[in-house]
Design a protein around this motif. Structure first.
Motif, PDB file in Angstrom:
ATOM      1  N   TYR A  81       0.827  -1.199   0.000  1.00  0.00           N
ATOM      2  CA  TYR A  81       0.000   0.000   0.000  1.00  0.00           C
ATOM      3  C   TYR A  81       0.866   1.255   0.000  1.00  0.00           C
ATOM      4  CZ  TYR A  81      -3.461   3.406   1.490  1.00  0.00           C
ATOM      5  OH  TYR A  81      -4.266   4.508   1.568  1.00  0.00           O
ATOM      6  N   VAL A  82       1.984   1.205   0.727  1.00  0.00           N
ATOM      7  CA  VAL A  82       2.872   2.368   0.812  1.00  0.00           C
ATOM      8  C   VAL A  82       3.447   2.704  -0.563  1.00  0.00           C
ATOM      9  CG1 VAL A  82       5.013   3.232   1.826  1.00  0.00           C
ATOM     10  CG2 VAL A  82       3.421   1.914   3.222  1.00  0.00           C
ATOM     11  N   VAL A  83       3.824   1.679  -1.318  1.00  0.00           N
ATOM     12  CA  VAL A  83       4.370   1.894  -2.655  1.00  0.00           C
ATOM     13  C   VAL A  83       3.323   2.541  -3.558  1.00  0.00           C
ATOM     14  CG1 VAL A  83       5.316   0.745  -4.688  1.00  0.00           C
ATOM     15  CG2 VAL A  83       6.008   0.000  -2.427  1.00  0.00           C
ATOM     16  N   ALA A  84       2.097   2.076  -3.485  1.00  0.00           N
ATOM     17  CA  ALA A  84       1.025   2.640  -4.310  1.00  0.00           C
ATOM     18  C   ALA A  84       0.789   4.110  -3.954  1.00  0.00           C
ATOM     19  CB  ALA A  84      -0.256   1.831  -4.132  1.00  0.00           C
ATOM     20  N   VAL A  85       0.819   4.421  -2.678  1.00  0.00           N
ATOM     21  CA  VAL A  85       0.618   5.804  -2.245  1.00  0.00           C
ATOM     22  C   VAL A  85       1.767   6.684  -2.732  1.00  0.00           C
ATOM     23  CG1 VAL A  85       0.533   7.313  -0.219  1.00  0.00           C
ATOM     24  CG2 VAL A  85      -0.812   5.212  -0.267  1.00  0.00           C
ATOM     25  N   LEU A  86       3.003   6.200  -2.604  1.00  0.00           N
ATOM     26  CA  LEU A  86       4.160   6.979  -3.053  1.00  0.00           C
ATOM     27  C   LEU A  86       4.120   7.222  -4.561  1.00  0.00           C
ATOM     28  CD1 LEU A  86       7.018   5.455  -0.891  1.00  0.00           C
ATOM     29  CD2 LEU A  86       5.951   7.698  -0.658  1.00  0.00           C
ATOM     30  N   LEU A  87       3.725   6.216  -5.316  1.00  0.00           N
ATOM     31  CA  LEU A  87       3.612   6.396  -6.762  1.00  0.00           C
ATOM     32  C   LEU A  87       2.506   7.388  -7.110  1.00  0.00           C
ATOM     33  CD1 LEU A  87       4.114   2.769  -8.113  1.00  0.00           C
ATOM     34  CD2 LEU A  87       5.648   4.715  -8.376  1.00  0.00           C
ATOM     35  N   GLY A  88       1.421   7.331  -6.386  1.00  0.00           N
ATOM     36  CA  GLY A  88       0.333   8.274  -6.611  1.00  0.00           C
ATOM     37  C   GLY A  88       0.747   9.706  -6.308  1.00  0.00           C
ATOM     38  N   VAL A  89       1.490   9.881  -5.221  1.00  0.00           N
ATOM     39  CA  VAL A  89       1.960  11.218  -4.854  1.00  0.00           C
ATOM     40  C   VAL A  89       2.942  11.734  -5.899  1.00  0.00           C
ATOM     41  CG1 VAL A  89       3.361  12.472  -3.168  1.00  0.00           C
ATOM     42  CG2 VAL A  89       1.545  10.952  -2.393  1.00  0.00           C
ATOM     43  N   ALA A  90       3.849  10.874  -6.352  1.00  0.00           N
ATOM     44  CA  ALA A  90       4.821  11.290  -7.374  1.00  0.00           C
ATOM     45  C   ALA A  90       4.105  11.673  -8.667  1.00  0.00           C
ATOM     46  CB  ALA A  90       5.822  10.173  -7.624  1.00  0.00           C
ATOM     47  N   GLY A  91       3.141  10.895  -9.077  1.00  0.00           N
ATOM     48  CA  GLY A  91       2.391  11.188 -10.296  1.00  0.00           C
ATOM     49  C   GLY A  91       1.604  12.482 -10.185  1.00  0.00           C
ATOM     50  N   ALA A  92       0.971  12.697  -9.043  1.00  0.00           N
ATOM     51  CA  ALA A  92       0.196  13.921  -8.843  1.00  0.00           C
ATOM     52  C   ALA A  92       1.107  15.150  -8.801  1.00  0.00           C
ATOM     53  CB  ALA A  92      -0.619  13.817  -7.558  1.00  0.00           C
ATOM     54  N   SER A  93       2.272  14.988  -8.191  1.00  0.00           N
ATOM     55  CA  SER A  93       3.219  16.113  -8.120  1.00  0.00           C
ATOM     56  C   SER A  93       3.694  16.498  -9.509  1.00  0.00           C
ATOM     57  CB  SER A  93       4.413  15.742  -7.247  1.00  0.00           C
ATOM     58  OG  SER A  93       3.989  15.475  -5.940  1.00  0.00           O
ATOM     59  N   PHE A  94       4.032  15.508 -10.319  1.00  0.00           N
ATOM     60  CA  PHE A  94       4.491  15.796 -11.676  1.00  0.00           C
ATOM     61  C   PHE A  94       3.356  16.408 -12.501  1.00  0.00           C
ATOM     62  CE2 PHE A  94       5.420  14.653 -16.114  1.00  0.00           C
ATOM     63  CZ  PHE A  94       6.638  15.325 -16.240  1.00  0.00           C
ATOM     64  N   ALA A  95       2.161  15.895 -12.321  1.00  0.00           N
ATOM     65  CA  ALA A  95       1.020  16.423 -13.072  1.00  0.00           C
ATOM     66  C   ALA A  95       0.736  17.875 -12.690  1.00  0.00           C
ATOM     67  CB  ALA A  95      -0.215  15.560 -12.821  1.00  0.00           C
ATOM     68  N   ALA A  96       0.967  18.226 -11.439  1.00  0.00           N
ATOM     69  CA  ALA A  96       0.749  19.608 -11.012  1.00  0.00           C
ATOM     70  C   ALA A  96       1.889  20.513 -11.468  1.00  0.00           C
ATOM     71  CB  ALA A  96       0.616  19.659  -9.495  1.00  0.00           C
ATOM     72  N   ALA A  97       3.099  19.977 -11.546  1.00  0.00           N
ATOM     73  CA  ALA A  97       4.265  20.784 -11.913  1.00  0.00           C
ATOM     74  C   ALA A  97       4.356  21.009 -13.416  1.00  0.00           C
ATOM     75  CB  ALA A  97       5.538  20.108 -11.417  1.00  0.00           C
ATOM     76  N   LEU A  98       3.821  20.119 -14.208  1.00  0.00           N
ATOM     77  CA  LEU A  98       3.966  20.227 -15.655  1.00  0.00           C
ATOM     78  C   LEU A  98       3.418  21.536 -16.230  1.00  0.00           C
ATOM     79  CD1 LEU A  98       4.941  18.916 -18.248  1.00  0.00           C
ATOM     80  CD2 LEU A  98       2.725  17.772 -18.411  1.00  0.00           C
ATOM     81  N   PRO A  99       2.203  21.968 -15.894  1.00  0.00           N
ATOM     82  CA  PRO A  99       1.725  23.247 -16.430  1.00  0.00           C
ATOM     83  C   PRO A  99       2.577  24.437 -15.969  1.00  0.00           C
ATOM     84  CG  PRO A  99      -0.096  22.029 -15.471  1.00  0.00           C
ATOM     85  CD  PRO A  99       1.144  21.289 -15.145  1.00  0.00           C
ATOM     86  N   LEU A 100       3.075  24.360 -14.745  1.00  0.00           N
ATOM     87  CA  LEU A 100       3.929  25.439 -14.244  1.00  0.00           C
ATOM     88  C   LEU A 100       5.238  25.515 -15.037  1.00  0.00           C
ATOM     89  CD1 LEU A 100       3.433  24.909 -10.410  1.00  0.00           C
ATOM     90  CD2 LEU A 100       2.386  26.655 -11.856  1.00  0.00           C
ATOM     91  N   ILE A 101       5.827  24.361 -15.284  1.00  0.00           N
ATOM     92  CA  ILE A 101       7.081  24.314 -16.045  1.00  0.00           C
ATOM     93  C   ILE A 101       6.858  24.797 -17.467  1.00  0.00           C
ATOM     94  CG2 ILE A 101       8.834  22.755 -16.983  1.00  0.00           C
ATOM     95  CD1 ILE A 101       8.413  21.049 -14.414  1.00  0.00           C
ATOM     96  N   LEU A 102       5.797  24.312 -18.105  1.00  0.00           N
ATOM     97  CA  LEU A 102       5.511  24.746 -19.475  1.00  0.00           C
ATOM     98  C   LEU A 102       5.224  26.245 -19.536  1.00  0.00           C
ATOM     99  CD1 LEU A 102       3.321  21.822 -20.874  1.00  0.00           C
ATOM    100  CD2 LEU A 102       5.653  22.411 -21.516  1.00  0.00           C
ATOM    101  N   GLY A 103       4.517  26.762 -18.543  1.00  0.00           N
ATOM    102  CA  GLY A 103       4.219  28.192 -18.510  1.00  0.00           C
ATOM    103  C   GLY A 103       5.472  29.040 -18.361  1.00  0.00           C
ATOM    104  N   ARG A 104       6.380  28.609 -17.482  1.00  0.00           N
ATOM    105  CA  ARG A 104       7.632  29.354 -17.289  1.00  0.00           C
ATOM    106  C   ARG A 104       8.488  29.318 -18.553  1.00  0.00           C
ATOM    107  NH1 ARG A 104       8.665  31.698 -11.992  1.00  0.00           N
ATOM    108  NH2 ARG A 104       6.734  31.162 -10.953  1.00  0.00           N
ATOM    109  N   LEU A 105       8.564  28.164 -19.175  1.00  0.00           N
ATOM    110  CA  LEU A 105       9.348  28.064 -20.409  1.00  0.00           C
ATOM    111  C   LEU A 105       8.717  28.883 -21.533  1.00  0.00           C
ATOM    112  CD1 LEU A 105      10.392  24.314 -20.325  1.00  0.00           C
ATOM    113  CD2 LEU A 105      11.909  26.290 -20.239  1.00  0.00           C
ATOM    114  N   TYR A 106       7.395  28.933 -21.562  1.00  0.00           N
ATOM    115  CA  TYR A 106       6.714  29.754 -22.573  1.00  0.00           C
ATOM    116  C   TYR A 106       7.018  31.240 -22.356  1.00  0.00           C
ATOM    117  CZ  TYR A 106       3.086  31.832 -25.451  1.00  0.00           C
ATOM    118  OH  TYR A 106       2.422  32.572 -26.382  1.00  0.00           O
TER     119      TYR A 106
END
Length: 77
Positions: A2-27
């Protein structure tokens, strides 16, 4: 497990939240989304390559642990 699933979910959500910010800054910095999509493509290709390498390593380790049948000379008559 269960811990592994939670960690993967957190990592995926963090990247998904950071992607628009990164693309916006690069734009803002470049005036184009090209740099962001190139970086995203490099990250994707690296992830795919690491997945393939780890899959091959896992298969080799798994196949080594599976017995291949009776050993030569071990049959009793």
């Amino acid at each position: 497990m269960y811990v592994v699933a939670v960690l993967l979910g957190v990592a995926g959500a963090s990247f998904a939240a950071a992607l628009p910010l990164i693309l916006g800054r690069l734009y803002q910095a470049t005036g184009s989304y090209t740099a962001g999509f190139i970086i995203l493509s490099i990250i994707d290709a690296t992830s795919l390559a690491l997945t393939v390498v780890m899959q091959l390593k896992w298969r080799r380790s798994w196949l080594r642990s599976v017995p291949s049948g009776p050993q030569a000379g071990s049959a009793k008559i």
